[in-house]
Write a protein that holds these residues in place. Structure first.
Motif, short mmCIF file in Angstrom:
data_model
loop_
_atom_site.label_atom_id
_atom_site.label_comp_id
_atom_site.label_asym_id
_atom_site.label_seq_id
_atom_site.Cartn_x
_atom_site.Cartn_y
_atom_site.Cartn_z
N TRP B 70 0.84 -1.20 0.00
CA TRP B 70 0.00 0.00 0.00
C TRP B 70 0.87 1.25 0.00
N TRP B 94 -6.08 1.31 2.57
CA TRP B 94 -5.08 1.64 1.54
C TRP B 94 -5.09 3.14 1.29
N THR B 133 -9.55 -1.71 -5.45
CA THR B 133 -9.48 -2.92 -4.64
C THR B 133 -10.28 -3.97 -5.40
N ASP B 163 -5.40 -3.89 -5.97
CA ASP B 163 -5.25 -4.75 -4.80
C ASP B 163 -5.96 -6.08 -5.07
#
Lengths: 351, 351
Positions: B70, B94, B133, B163
């Motif tokens: 991150w 994050w 994400t 992510d």
């Protein structure tokens, strides 16, 4: 092949059993916010107090590596700047990481044959931290507890941070003398690489809080906040922590390990004294490491002995950096058995 | 006890054998600057190309965790600021780490039932990175490849960072669509925690070089410099990398894993549809994750089903954060066998 290298080094012979236990007990899938992990962390910290004599009030933290620890200290504890005293490559690297974060960081380089002259040492008020490389793996030197004590006594208001990457769990360290200690598990702990240990005193904790550095994933205050509940600031190497726990359970108390380490180092030194082709890299016994030995000789002999050792199933560690062609190193770490060390000594005596 | 938790999760049944192999082969003592390690790294990267279809030119890097990733992205790649689009807790975390490093970081929060409306999306010139994400473990939602493609198409000049902590190696990701991808091995890779993966495209590498950020132990440029020789920026979790290598060898190519993951998720969804006491937390099938399922119900039923599952040797994952009392989660990760999943499905159908 038995490795005597001081990098990632020999692991304990019992590791396979512990690995199987970890699998069978479901530790490999344990959540790091669960009671299972929190108990493991707490128990490991207690073992560090019992076996390594980590003082009450000092906190054990888990990081990825000693390299990361180098940075955390300057990032989260140093308020003005650190004065780094070192003789070798790892001490220099630590200084460089620190200097990047705090440009006023000072380098006090000494010769490898020299010990720190505490009486002559002058560290001004601009420096609130003294950084020592207790065991310098690159040139096989060390700083004694008595020297750390003298520095602590001369500068009671300063923090002392001590790199014991390749000595913690191999010799007795007087943790009360300094505020920050760190190590890596792949050295004297006899474990696979991938876990750094960071130990901080109540004074270091107070200083980190006072500095108030927060926001980075590895900000010490964030790590400490998690550690209060025996949790970590990221999903850690739970497997590595479990193996550390098991190895600590097996360990005799550190004073016994210390005696064994020093006795064995004397035997190794005697073996080198016996050879005609090699001599110890560090001549000054007061500067010489107890956990890592560096041996020097002519380039052709160094190359020859390394090859012959390999033929006999033993891997000698290379010299570090510029010393690579003219030296080799031997890790005198606890996971290496006496039998293995005797085999090496018998081999060395042939030269 | 079979764990269906989506935190550190079930590891592959073959792990004990691979752990013994690592010990027997001396991998646990392998130096991370040695040919043994460099070959392991190179072979693992090749396996990532073969099995996960990581494109040529993309580089695999090892870190300690997704948490560290991150930070690395904003620290070493973002030049102006990132625009973070998320619906859940990990996306928010994050964003918070990124915002600490770059205060201009922007949060574009969407509802968990919502998919990203790319047509309506307006990201100004102030933002050079879009952070997604892909699989949000906290609320069991996901972003499809098609959505990432649409964003990449609309903003070809921006970087996209994704992510995939709990989806990489579980579903097929089109790595060509974005520049930065990361994951943790304790999720779909079925391995013990303690290793983060970071994948960067040639464009991301060029941007990191252009930004020129150096000096931190995890500066991307420093990591890349080491990775050129298949080395790492610190003593890494070599054991973990070896286990990753072995698991990748066993893996079918990702399109087959992907099909299996999706088929099994449909079976799980059918089982929940069959119950009278529970329903899926995410009603919108387009927003729903393929690797993590969240199930919601009245507090007393959630508590009851978790207890009963434990009695039958199965651990359901808790809901995340505020959702803890009213939901549970199931990891649909490849290391969980079909037999184990069938047992769970049979159990769920009783409700």
């Amino acid at each position: 092949m038995i490795t005597f290298a001081a990098g990632p080094s020999k692991v304990y012979d019992k590791l396979p059993q512990y690995m199987m236990d970890a699998y069978a007990q479901g530790i490999l899938s344990a959540n790091h916010r669960s009671a299972v992990f929190m108990n493991l962390y707490q128990e490991t910290e207690t073992l560090m107090r019992e076996k390594l004599h980590m003082p009450e009030g000092y906190k054990l933290l888990f990081t990825s590596s000693a390299t990361e620890n180098w940075e955390i200290i300057t990032q989260s504890i140093v308020q003005s700047a650190g004065c780094h005293i070192f003789s070798g490559s790892f001490g220099k690297k630590w200084f460089e990481y620190a200097k990047y974060i705090e440009p006023k960081t000072f380098a006090h380089k000494i010769d490898a044959e020299e010990t720190i002259n505490v009486e002559a040492l002058q560290i001004g008020n601009d420096y609130d931290l003294v950084a020592l490389t207790q065991n310098e793996t690159s040139n096989a030197t060390q700083v004694h507890n008595a020297t750390i004590a003298a520095i602590a006594n001369k500068y009671p208001e300063k923090m002392i941070a001590v790199d014991t990457t390749s000595s913690m769990a191999g010799i007795e360290l007087d943790f009360n003398l300094a505020d920050i200690w760190y190590a890596s598990v792949q050295k004297c702990f006899g474990l696979p690489a991938g876990l750094g240990l960071l130990i901080v005193s109540p004074k270091a904790i107070a200083k980190a809080k006072d500095k108030g550095e927060v926001g980075r994933y590895n900000s010490l205050n964030f790590m400490l906040e998690n550690a209060e509940n025996y949790q970590t600031h990221y999903t850690p190497n739970v497997f590595g922590i479990y193996l550390l726990n098991r190895v600590l359970q097996d360990m005799p108390e550190i004073q016994h390990v210390d005696k064994h380490t020093r006795d064995r180092m004397r035997m190794l030194e005697d073996a080198i004294a016996y050879t005609s082709k090699f001599r110890l890299l560090i001549q000054n016994p007061d500067a010489r490491s107890s956990t890592v030995m560096a041996v020097t000789g002519r380039e052709e002999f160094i190359s020859e002995i390394k090859k012959n050792a390999e033929k006999e199933g033993m891997q000698l560690g290379s010299g570090y950096g510029a010393l690579k062609p003219t030296s080799f190193r031997i890790a005198n770490f606890p996971a290496i058995t006496d039998q293995e060390m005797e085999r090496l000594i018998t081999f060395l005596k042939k030269y």
